[in-house]
Design a protein around this motif. Structure first.
Motif, PDB file in Angstrom:
ATOM      1  N   GLY A   1       0.840  -1.203   0.000  1.00  0.00           N
ATOM      2  CA  GLY A   1       0.000   0.000   0.000  1.00  0.00           C
ATOM      3  C   GLY A   1       0.869   1.244   0.000  1.00  0.00           C
ATOM      4  N   VAL A   2       0.434   2.267   0.747  1.00  0.00           N
ATOM      5  CA  VAL A   2       1.168   3.525   0.719  1.00  0.00           C
ATOM      6  C   VAL A   2       2.459   3.468   1.537  1.00  0.00           C
ATOM      7  N   SER A   3       2.560   2.496   2.444  1.00  0.00           N
ATOM      8  CA  SER A   3       3.825   2.368   3.180  1.00  0.00           C
ATOM      9  C   SER A   3       4.671   1.365   2.462  1.00  0.00           C
ATOM     10  N   SER A   4       5.553   1.835   1.649  1.00  0.00           N
ATOM     11  CA  SER A   4       6.219   0.879   0.777  1.00  0.00           C
ATOM     12  C   SER A   4       7.686   0.676   1.110  1.00  0.00           C
TER      13      SER A   4
ATOM     14  N   ARG B   1      -3.213   2.130  -1.941  1.00  0.00           N
ATOM     15  CA  ARG B   1      -2.790   3.277  -2.736  1.00  0.00           C
ATOM     16  C   ARG B   1      -3.994   3.999  -3.314  1.00  0.00           C
TER      17      ARG B   1
ATOM     18  N   PRO C   1       3.701   7.690   5.254  1.00  0.00           N
ATOM     19  CA  PRO C   1       3.765   6.557   4.329  1.00  0.00           C
ATOM     20  C   PRO C   1       4.388   7.010   3.008  1.00  0.00           C
ATOM     21  N   ASP C   2       5.448   6.312   2.603  1.00  0.00           N
ATOM     22  CA  ASP C   2       6.202   6.856   1.477  1.00  0.00           C
ATOM     23  C   ASP C   2       5.629   6.485   0.109  1.00  0.00           C
ATOM     24  N   GLY C   3       4.493   5.742   0.093  1.00  0.00           N
ATOM     25  CA  GLY C   3       3.874   5.493  -1.198  1.00  0.00           C
ATOM     26  C   GLY C   3       2.654   6.373  -1.392  1.00  0.00           C
ATOM     27  N   ASN C   4       2.475   7.343  -0.491  1.00  0.00           N
ATOM     28  CA  ASN C   4       1.260   8.153  -0.485  1.00  0.00           C
ATOM     29  C   ASN C   4       1.284   9.191  -1.609  1.00  0.00           C
TER      30      ASN C   4
END
Lengths: 333, 486
Positions: A139-142, A194, B376-379
């Motif tokens: 997800g957003v924590s990649s 995401r 969160p680094d994929g945000n």
């Protein structure tokens, strides 16, 4: 009386200005021929630069969309191939469990359980896989893997099972552990799914699969039921083990359907990305052609003009030279 | 005796021929001199020794067409005005950047949008975020440099005005002195042609700065009046007053007294508008640059900067930022105050919280200005919102532009287009003025020195001199014969 460049009668100011203008036109035309575009776009477009600048803006954004689309393409590809690996493993285990012999025969069951343990390991490491430094299913924590290793998960799960002896209760407990908020969710260190990412003007693509996806959790739940048998659950209680194995088989079959849905969703996203990329490429070509048409200096017209100016300038210089020799001074004593 | 009379006539003929040769040689020597009027010797028949006809040189005339001269000088002023105005607008267009150049403001804005998309592709990538920060920084620098360039134009115009006023005053004094000398010369029946030439030259230097008309006064003097009606010289020279300002900032205008205006004999006068006393020359054009064109350019640039600041200060954009804190773009580090729009483009700055060179973190571009940069680094949510915010059509708040909803790019393009349109109009006007000036110069040239004509005249003078000398010789022989009788 302004500054007279020459006292010769024919060198009037307007003639001098003409020669200047000719040379200026010649240099402008030469520049236009070299670059292929007009020297003064503002004058060419009568000061209205709105269309040209809008075009440039769109071209700049297209190059940005190229990057987002290609990253999304790679991510979707990796997701599909990961799901493919998971499906292969889970389906093979499920197929072996469907036959009654493997369930009834304790030795065969043990063998299936051992293989299932390996497949469980594979699935976890596939779910933890990364591309260009970020986790696919995180997800957003990649930045870090979303799940701990398989031993930790199974260990936690066994501890949660405690001393349950009834396989039906065990099955329910395992399913609840994967669904609830204190079990699998607590081990998940990834982030929220995401969000949508723009890949073309007005189009976004959504690749929101994480390790917490229902289809994946159900797969893990089914695989865990079998894998735990290899860890020593219900050791010696063959009927219980057989019962749990059958429950696992049912779980894996319905998990396969859920995984199909997930793969279909990702497939739709992939189609969207491909469409966007094709659209972007076509748009870029069209914009570049339009841009050129807006500020292009027609090469044939420019070449003709240069030839004409050169001829005129040569004739002008010839006339000036001749006329400057026509002086009464030359004919006097 | 008739022989003596004949002698006297021949002698006067020789003198006349000699004076003609003198005028001719002066003409030939000054064939290319600016401000030189062709000398013509005015002859008339005269009575010598009571009876007989000789030739008398009345005076040396200067061939000047006063009407043409006045018209040409006014055309000169108009051409000067046109080229000053058009030149400034072309430079202003260059300040905004030429279409297609990578360093133009439009290109920088496009690069910023593109870099946000690039960061979105991989939000965990620090180089991606840094690229977006760098692009934002480049855009901000572009706005600040443009603002500085416009103010430098105003300073240059101010300096030019100061030197033009000094030259104008000096020239007027000079004309006054020349007037006195010419009047004295005419009274004493001396040849004042050289003084007249000099005076014409000085008046031409005045005509470039201010459109003047020359009026004849007794004894060869002139009065100078501007086309707007101000008397520059009538007996006494007028005096212009102006104080230069060393540093000029966007909020300094003529209206608020921070910049000096023009005074004539101590009275303030306007330089633009229908009642302007000195409108139409280079001096008026310089004032127009300093007080109108450059101010408008600055105001439009400030409107662009304001849109950029306000767009990214929208509270709905970044939930981590406290409502009272500045957004991604700041007014010199502070929140933007709508009352303080003038000069904003010179103060606009990237928020220090995202600038690594000032202790900020590029990650805040992704996580929010109020965050610690460890989200969160994929945000992609904030990055997507920022890019959408840039392209959204938003009502333009600045009063400088027509009301309407525009995206940032549309706003910037409109400002650049307005400047281009103005530049094209000014260039057309300049072309017209120059064409008119050239046509008048052509007409004037018809009256200047033509070497071929002078050479033809020289042959005639030669013949005249030879003929008179022959007459003298013959009369001398006759007298000798007469005296030899008996």
């Amino acid at each position: 009386m302004a500054d007279a460049i020459s006292a010769a009668p024919f060198m009037s100011p307007s003639l001098i200005r003409q020669s200047l203008a000719l040379r200026q036109q010649l240099s402008t035309s030469t520049m236009e021929q070299m670059t292929g575009t007009v020297v003064d776009p503002a004058r060419h477009l009568n000061g209205d630069l709105a269309a040209l600048t809008r075009l440039d803006a769109n071209l700049a954004r297209l190059s940005g969309f190229d990057r987002t689309a290609s990253e999304a393409e790679v991510l979707a590809e990796m997701m599909q191939s990961a799901l493919g690996v998971i499906s292969t493993g889970a389906d093979s285990i499920a197929n072996r469990l469907i036959t009654t012999e493997s369930v009834q025969n304790s030795q065969q069951l043990a063998a299936v359980a051992a293989d299932a343990r390996q497949v469980f390991n594979t699935i976890i490491s596939v779910l933890n896989s990364r591309i260009s430094g970020y986790a696919i299913f995180g997800g957003v924590s990649s930045s870090s893997p979303p799940l701990p290793d398989d031993a930790a998960i199974l260990g936690d799960l066994s501890a949660a099972l405690g001393g349950i002896t009834d396989p039906v209760l065990a099955q329910a407990a395992i399913t609840d552990w994967f669904d609830g908020s204190t079990g699998f969710l607590a081990l998940y260190s990834g982030g929220a799914p995401r969000g949508p990412v723009p890949v073309a003007s007005g189009e976004t693509v959504l690749l929101d699969a994480t390790a917490m996806d229902p289809g994946l959790r159900q797969t893990l739940s089914g695989m865990a039921m079998i894998a735990l048998l290899d860890e020593g659950v219900f050791q010696g209680d063959e009927p219980a083990r057989a019962e749990l194995a059958r429950a696992a088989a049912r779980e894996l079959v319905s998990a396969a359907e859920a995984r199909q849905l997930l793969m279909a969703r990702i497939g739709v996203a992939q189609e969207g990305i491909a469409r966007a990329q094709a659209r972007n490429s076509a748009e870029r070509t069209a914009l570049e052609v339009t841009r050129l048409a807006m500020i292009e200096a027609d090469p044939y017209a420019t070449a003709t003009r240069i030839k004409d100016l050169e001829a005129r300038l040569e004739a002008f210089y010839l006339v000036i030279t001749r006329l400057s020799l026509l002086s009464l001074l030359n004919f006097m004593r | 005796m008739s022989l003596t009379t004949a002698l006297a006539s021949a002698l006067s003929g020789l003198t006349a021929a000699a004076r003609q040769a003198e005028a001719l040689s002066s003409n030939v020597a000054n064939a290319s001199t600016p401000g030189y009027a062709r000398r013509v010797v005015s002859l008339s028949a005269s009575v010598t020794l009571g009876h007989g006809q000789g030739v008398k040189v009345n005076r040396i005339l200067r061939e000047v067409d006063a009407f043409l001269l006045n018209n040409r000088m006014m055309a000169q002023a108009a051409a000067s005005h046109g080229s000053t105005a058009a030149g400034f607008l072309a430079r202003l267009e260059g300040i905004f950047g030429d279409a297609g150049s990578e360093s133009s403001l439009l290109a920088r804005a496009d690069a910023f949008a593109s870099s946000l998309l690039g960061a979105m592709a991989n939000p965990a990538s620090v180089p991606g975020l840094t690229g977006a920060i760098n692009a934002a920084s480049y855009l901000v620098r572009g706005l600040r440099e443009a603002s500085l360039a416009i103010q430098n134009e105003r300073i240059a115009a101010d300096r030019s005005i100061a030197s033009a006023v000094a030259n104008l005053n000096a020239a007027l004094e000079q004309v006054q002195l020349l007037n006195t000398a010419i009047a004295a010369g005419v009274g004493g029946r001396r040849d004042v042609s050289a003084l007249l030439d000099q005076r014409t030259q000085v008046i031409e230097s005045i005509a470039e700065l201010v459109p003047v008309r020359e009026l004849a006064r007794p004894n060869g003097q002139v009065a100078l009046v501007t086309t707007g009606g101000a008397i520059l010289l009538d007996g006494r020279a007028a005096s212009f007053g102006f104080a230069a300002t060393a540093i000029i900032l966007p909020d300094m205008t003529l209206e608020n007294g921070a910049l000096s205006g023009l005074t004539l004999n101590g009275n303030p006068i306007t330089t633009s508008g229908p009642r302007a006393l000195i409108g139409g020359g280079e001096l008026a054009a310089l004032f127009a640059i300093r007080d109108e064109s450059a101010v408008t350019g600055q105001a439009r640039l400030d409107a662009v900067a304001r849109d950029l600041v306000e767009r990214f200060a929208d509270p709905a954009l970044d939930p981590t930022r406290p409502a009272a804190a500045p957004g991604l773009f700041t007014d010199g580090g502070a929140v933007f105050d709508p009352l303080n729009e003038v000069g904003l483009s010179g103060r606009i700055s990237l928020n220090a919280l995202v600038d690594p060179e000032r202790g900020g973190l590029v990650q805040r571009l992704r996580d929010g200005l109020g965050s610690s940069g460890t989200g969160p680094d994929g945000n992609t949510a904030l990055l997507v919102a920022l890019q959408k915010g840039l392209d959204a059509a938003r009502p333009t708040a600045s009063p400088t532009l027509e009301p309407g909803a525009r995206s940032f790019n549309t706003l910037l393009a409109e400002v650049v287009s307005l400047t281009s349109v103005a530049r094209l109009a000014a260039e057309n006007q300049q072309a017209y003025a120059v064409t008119r000036l050239t046509a008048l110069q052509d007409l004037e040239r018809a009256g200047t020195v033509d070497i071929d004509a002078e050479m033809q005249h020289l042959m005639a003078v030669e013949k005249a001199y030879a003929a008179n000398a022959k007459v003298l010789q013959t009369i001398d022989e006759l007298l000798t014969i007469l005296l030899g009788i008996g």
